[in-house]
Design a protein around this motif. Sequence first.
Motif, short mmCIF file in Angstrom:
data_model
loop_
_atom_site.label_atom_id
_atom_site.label_comp_id
_atom_site.label_asym_id
_atom_site.label_seq_id
_atom_site.Cartn_x
_atom_site.Cartn_y
_atom_site.Cartn_z
N SER A 80 -17.68 0.59 -19.16
CA SER A 80 -18.04 1.40 -20.33
C SER A 80 -18.54 2.77 -19.88
CB SER A 80 -19.14 0.71 -21.14
OG SER A 80 -18.65 -0.48 -21.70
N GLN A 116 -15.80 1.33 -24.43
CA GLN A 116 -15.46 0.23 -23.52
C GLN A 116 -13.99 0.37 -23.15
OE1 GLN A 116 -16.13 -3.67 -25.12
NE2 GLN A 116 -14.87 -4.65 -23.57
N ARG A 143 -16.66 1.88 -38.87
CA ARG A 143 -15.57 1.15 -38.21
C ARG A 143 -14.27 1.96 -38.24
NH1 ARG A 143 -18.02 -3.72 -40.06
NH2 ARG A 143 -16.98 -3.55 -42.08
N GLU A 183 -14.57 4.68 -35.59
CA GLU A 183 -14.42 4.09 -34.26
C GLU A 183 -12.95 3.79 -33.95
OE1 GLU A 183 -18.75 1.76 -34.00
OE2 GLU A 183 -16.94 0.69 -34.63
N LYS A 217 -12.67 -0.69 -27.01
CA LYS A 217 -13.54 -0.62 -28.19
C LYS A 217 -14.38 0.65 -28.11
CE LYS A 217 -15.79 -3.11 -31.56
NZ LYS A 217 -15.73 -2.23 -32.68
N TYR A 222 -17.95 2.24 -29.67
CA TYR A 222 -19.19 1.91 -30.36
C TYR A 222 -19.94 3.19 -30.69
CZ TYR A 222 -18.37 -2.67 -28.24
OH TYR A 222 -17.80 -3.87 -27.84
N LYS A 271 -23.22 4.89 -30.90
CA LYS A 271 -24.57 4.64 -30.38
C LYS A 271 -25.61 5.33 -31.25
CE LYS A 271 -27.46 4.93 -26.32
NZ LYS A 271 -27.60 5.45 -24.96
#
Length: 143
Positions: A50, A73, A113, A116, A134, A136, A138
């Motif tokens: 990541s 990731q 979502r 992302e 993936k 994310y 933060k």
Amino acid sequence: MFQNRLVNIMLIMLVALTLIGVLTLVLYTQFFQQTSAEGEPTIDEVLKVSAETEEITTNLLSNNIVRTTFVVQLENRNAKDEFTKRDFQVKNIIIQELSDLREGDLQGAEGIRGLEEQIRSRVNEVMQEGNVEKVYVKDLVIQ
């Protein structure tokens, strides 16, 4: 057992070598093979592949300002190395995606979502060594 002492020694050595070979094979398959791809990776495995972006501040389409940080990731370590080298391209993609959104587009889990997923697919277009698994969010602050 057998009349000839030499045959007894040869049989004992053959059985001992066979046991050592079987034991070596079992230990090798148990400890040195990679884990199967089934199931979710552990958090330590995720952290190894990541990368975190720097804080990005930009304007939204609705004239609001957004400050955000992402953790991405990646598929493997080579992809992580490439991702860090492509930092300027990743920032450009994120700024482009954010500048097309309004404040309401980022409210709620579905909006985040969607962002992302959009960033993941756009970054995968420029990646050559691997893929983004993936993305994310933060931090996300809208003013």
